[in-house]
Design a protein around this motif. Sequence first.
Motif, PDB file in Angstrom:
ATOM      1  N   ASP A  28       0.801  -1.228   0.000  1.00  0.00           N
ATOM      2  CA  ASP A  28       0.000   0.000   0.000  1.00  0.00           C
ATOM      3  C   ASP A  28       0.831   1.273   0.000  1.00  0.00           C
ATOM      4  O   ASP A  28       0.280   2.374   0.050  1.00  0.00           O
ATOM      5  CB  ASP A  28      -0.956  -0.007   1.192  1.00  0.00           C
ATOM      6  N   ALA A 140      -7.936 -10.831   7.964  1.00  0.00           N
ATOM      7  CA  ALA A 140      -8.001  -9.629   7.143  1.00  0.00           C
ATOM      8  C   ALA A 140      -8.517  -9.883   5.730  1.00  0.00           C
ATOM      9  O   ALA A 140      -8.552  -8.962   4.923  1.00  0.00           O
ATOM     10  CB  ALA A 140      -6.621  -8.972   7.071  1.00  0.00           C
ATOM     11  N   LEU A 311     -12.218  -3.271   1.962  1.00  0.00           N
ATOM     12  CA  LEU A 311     -10.907  -3.909   2.027  1.00  0.00           C
ATOM     13  C   LEU A 311     -10.304  -4.228   0.667  1.00  0.00           C
ATOM     14  O   LEU A 311      -9.089  -4.333   0.538  1.00  0.00           O
ATOM     15  CB  LEU A 311     -10.983  -5.198   2.852  1.00  0.00           C
ATOM     16  N   SER A 312     -11.113  -4.439  -0.346  1.00  0.00           N
ATOM     17  CA  SER A 312     -10.596  -4.899  -1.632  1.00  0.00           C
ATOM     18  C   SER A 312      -9.816  -3.792  -2.329  1.00  0.00           C
ATOM     19  O   SER A 312     -10.229  -2.634  -2.362  1.00  0.00           O
ATOM     20  CB  SER A 312     -11.737  -5.366  -2.537  1.00  0.00           C
ATOM     21  N   ARG A 313      -8.685  -4.168  -2.921  1.00  0.00           N
ATOM     22  CA  ARG A 313      -7.824  -3.218  -3.619  1.00  0.00           C
ATOM     23  C   ARG A 313      -8.020  -3.251  -5.130  1.00  0.00           C
ATOM     24  O   ARG A 313      -7.561  -2.341  -5.822  1.00  0.00           O
ATOM     25  CB  ARG A 313      -6.361  -3.534  -3.309  1.00  0.00           C
ATOM     26  N   GLU A 324      -2.332 -10.116   0.096  1.00  0.00           N
ATOM     27  CA  GLU A 324      -3.214  -8.964   0.272  1.00  0.00           C
ATOM     28  C   GLU A 324      -3.798  -8.921   1.681  1.00  0.00           C
ATOM     29  O   GLU A 324      -3.930  -7.844   2.277  1.00  0.00           O
ATOM     30  CB  GLU A 324      -4.338  -8.990  -0.761  1.00  0.00           C
ATOM     31  N   THR A 328      -3.229  -6.071   4.513  1.00  0.00           N
ATOM     32  CA  THR A 328      -4.298  -5.343   5.196  1.00  0.00           C
ATOM     33  C   THR A 328      -3.988  -5.189   6.682  1.00  0.00           C
ATOM     34  O   THR A 328      -4.298  -4.156   7.290  1.00  0.00           O
ATOM     35  CB  THR A 328      -5.642  -6.052   4.990  1.00  0.00           C
ATOM     36  N   ARG A 331      -1.543  -2.405   6.676  1.00  0.00           N
ATOM     37  CA  ARG A 331      -2.187  -1.137   6.365  1.00  0.00           C
ATOM     38  C   ARG A 331      -2.954  -0.604   7.573  1.00  0.00           C
ATOM     39  O   ARG A 331      -2.883   0.601   7.894  1.00  0.00           O
ATOM     40  CB  ARG A 331      -3.134  -1.290   5.174  1.00  0.00           C
ATOM     41  N   SER A 332      -3.686  -1.475   8.245  1.00  0.00           N
ATOM     42  CA  SER A 332      -4.441  -1.049   9.428  1.00  0.00           C
ATOM     43  C   SER A 332      -3.507  -0.538  10.515  1.00  0.00           C
ATOM     44  O   SER A 332      -3.762   0.490  11.146  1.00  0.00           O
ATOM     45  CB  SER A 332      -5.281  -2.214   9.953  1.00  0.00           C
ATOM     46  N   TYR A 351      -6.625  -4.550  13.232  1.00  0.00           N
ATOM     47  CA  TYR A 351      -5.516  -5.517  13.248  1.00  0.00           C
ATOM     48  C   TYR A 351      -5.471  -6.260  14.592  1.00  0.00           C
ATOM     49  O   TYR A 351      -5.833  -5.713  15.630  1.00  0.00           O
ATOM     50  CB  TYR A 351      -4.190  -4.813  12.974  1.00  0.00           C
TER      51      TYR A 351
END
Length: 381
Positions: A28, A140, A311-313, A324, A328, A331-332, A351
């Motif tokens: 990310d 996640a 959540l989806s990229r 992925e 996540t 990222r969190s 998280y």
Amino acid sequence: MRKLRMGMVGGGTGSFIGDVHRKAAAIDGLIELVCGAFSSSAERSVQSGRALFLPENRCYGSFEEMIRAEKELPVGERMDFIAITTPNHMHFAPAKMALQNGFHVVCDKPMTLTIAEAGELISIVEETGLLFALTHNYTAHPMVRQAKAMVAHGDLGKIRKIQVQYLQGWLATSVESTDNKQAAWRTDPSKSGIGGALGDIGTHAENLTEFITGLKISELAADLGRFGEGRVLDDDGNILLRMDNGAKGTMSFSQIAAGEENNLAIRVYGEKGSLEWQQENPNQLITRWLDQPKKIFTPNGNGLYPEAATLSRIPAGHPEGYLEAFATVYRSFAQHLTAVLEGTTLQNTGYPSVYDGLRGLQFISAAVHSDSNNAAWTKLP
């Protein structure tokens, strides 16, 4: 408004999980690797750092050296947090030292070898206010978050029954007697702790069960197996579960299930319907109902709760998986830590935390105790 600076403990050249952490942290664009103590050998640590294009003066011979040296750097240069990617027995010491010296922590599971060590980390986290993330990455996945939201919103009604499994076959032969480092430390109680497959993958099954259902395991009865020749630690297990709302459950995990790869799956049955998720097909959440047809949810599909939809990229139909989900978690954690560094208010955005780490140790301890007493029912805190 900058990338967070990560230091890594372990994860040198040839490490599986270290490479996973680096890739996941980078996905990310919020985190950059700036330093590391990548090996117990100073020479190998420098070699690993060079391969990762790090300056030699940021490649350290030990985690102690790294933490002391980074603390002396100006605030604008030093690492913000460490990622611990070592075997289990090397989680506690670097986590403790990092926290005591003002650095936040991301750590692999199990968090520590003992409940006492886990309790000590919790005390330090609570005293310092520093952040601690545990990489239970399966929580996640977008469809796992959808499953959790459906249970929390009462879509399934009261939960009655849970079936969870985590089956692998990579220890079906005595690979620890070959040059397989992953098998060697995982079958060594001095490095793995009191749980073998129980600690390695059973804790994922435990964590996923409590995460999706929002329930706690109140009691368990565990029958652990040791099939590999000369193995001291379990490589297989079956556990009966009693949940704190009265629901019943079964858990099966194994690393000697010949032919299995990474078969983590869970089924949750409520009064109105049920759901099923499989890690090897992570982009589908199958739901079944008493009064309507079966429905399959997918990332970016219709009917998702916000907890999953955000959540989806990538666009619908493109596979999202292990990396992925791992990303996540990072990222969190990064969003939370950035808010802390900027002096704004943001709570944990999902998280797993130091408390999940303690829960995993409690689960391991209860299961080992139950097994040693002929699968006697054993309470969890």
